[in-house]
Design a protein around this motif. Structure first.
Motif: not given
Ligand code: 5AD
Length: 349
Positions: A68-71, A106-108, A160-164, A201-203, A231-235, A307-310
């Motif tokens: 849900l969080y990822c672009g 190599l990330q994808g 491989l981030r566990h994310e939470t 994980f994302m903060v 790293g911080p979550f960014i919408p 574009s994972l986030y803005d």
């Molecule tokens: N904000 C910050 N990080 C993000 N990722 C994915 N979407 C976002 C977002 N909106 C991170 C996830 C993923 C990594 C490749 O990028 O944690 O594991």
């Protein structure tokens, strides 16, 4: 100020869940300052004044998942999709090698086009041409057999981030077909095969609580990964979380310091997301205990599409070709950006 808890964390490299919760909930700017100083000193003892660099090759923006969080989520029909050819990936690496990179990441997205055969061929070619370099993969959840094949093809590390680490929270951030238990299985497979393994994980991700962060820290401590990505979550404007608040610089730095103190020898990047929410985010990350930067080696014309986030940074110091500017900025913090593979070191007191 939580001086006693911080001293205990520095001595034992651990705290109870309750103490971690207290350190987080009652944090003050003075706590953050002391934690950053202690984390920096510890990192210097293990790795010296070195910051390691990794060349990031974002080789496919296709993804079968719908996080849900990822672009890059599959239901984002506005996303621009691309896939690099093997030749394009090798040419990114060639460019990176000339710039001094000795690790290629190599990330994808989870792109079914990259079967084991296709990916193994790319990994083994990279290792053949650059035997002095490490190859890190960051391509999501795959089977044990697939992870093994990629390892035998020459991949050294896997992110491989566990994310939470909180199963309920995991269920909120992901579609129902994705399960925390499977993520954890993948991580333990990777480790058992022999990869230097990274979780993270994302903060400030939506609905994250102190309890879920304590679970993240507990998991990280017990899993004892070689690398941790925070790293911080960014919408992102084309996801359901478009209106959610971003994670903060302050909290990300605070957690980077705690992770360094819990795992003295961890390879800890100052991430692109950290550099995106604050102009000097990466330098602050280094000063809080991080010791890795990962500039972008992808071809210029595709960078904006990953574009994972803005507003994700992909130019300026984030671009591998500007590594000298990045070096200057890192040196201004008293550290040295080094051309090493930058393998993990086991810390002993
Ligand atoms: N904000 C910050 N990080 C993000 N990722 C994915 N979407 C976002 C977002 N909106 C991170 C996830 C993923 C990594 C490749 O990028 O944690 O594991």
């Amino acid at each position: 100020m939580n001086n006693e808890l911080i001293s205990k964390l520095c001595d034992l490299h651990d705290l109870s869940d309750e103490e971690l919760g207290c350190l987080i909930n009652e944090r003050t700017p003075e706590d953050a300052k002391r934690l950053a100083a202690e984390a920096s000193e510890l990192r210097d003892r293990v790795y010296g004044k070195k910051v390691f660099m990794r060349g990031l090759i974002e080789f496919t923006s296709y993804c079968r998942n719908d996080c849900l969080y990822c672009g890059l989520r599959r239901s984002n029909h506005n996303a621009q999709r691309y896939r690099l050819t093997k030749e394009e990936i090798l040419s990114c690496a060639e460019n990176g090698y000339m710039l001094g990179f000795r690790t290629f990441v190599l990330q994808g997205g989870e792109d079914p086009y990259f079967t084991d055969d296709v990916l193994c061929d790319i990994v083994s070619s990279l290792k053949e041409i650059y035997p002095d370099c490490a190859v890190t993969l960051s391509v999501g959840e795959r089977s044990l057999g697939s992870y093994k094949q990629l390892y035998y093809a020459g991949a050294d590390r896997y992110l491989l981030r566990h994310e939470t680490a909180d199963a309920d929270h995991y269920g909120i951030l992901h579609p129902k077909e994705l399960k925390l238990s499977h993520r954890m299985e993948c991580l333990s497979d990777l480790k058992s095969i022999g990869y230097q393994t990274g979780c993270g994980f994302m903060v400030g991700s939506p609905y994250q609580s102190t309890e879920s962060i304590v679970k993240d820290l507990r998991f990280i401590k017990s899993f004892s990964p070689e690398m941790v990505g925070i790293g911080p979550f960014i919408p992102h404007c084309d996801t359901p979380y478009r209106n959610q608040k971003a994670g903060t610089l302050e909290f990300t730095l605070f957690l980077l310091s705690i992770v360094r103190l819990m795992l003295p020898d961890v390879l800890l990047p100052a991430t692109t997301a950290l550099g995106t929410i604050a102009e000097n985010g990466r330098e602050l990350g280094i000063m809080a205990g991080a010791n890795v930067v990962m500039p972008n080696l992808s071809p210029n014309d595709v960078r904006k599409k990953y574009s994972l986030y803005d507003n994700k940074l992909c130019s300026g110091d984030e671009a591998a070709e500007n590594v000298n500017e990045l070096r200057r900025r890192i040196e201004s913090t008293g550290y040295k950006l080094v051309t090493d593979r930058g393998d993990h070191i086991r810390f002993s007191k």
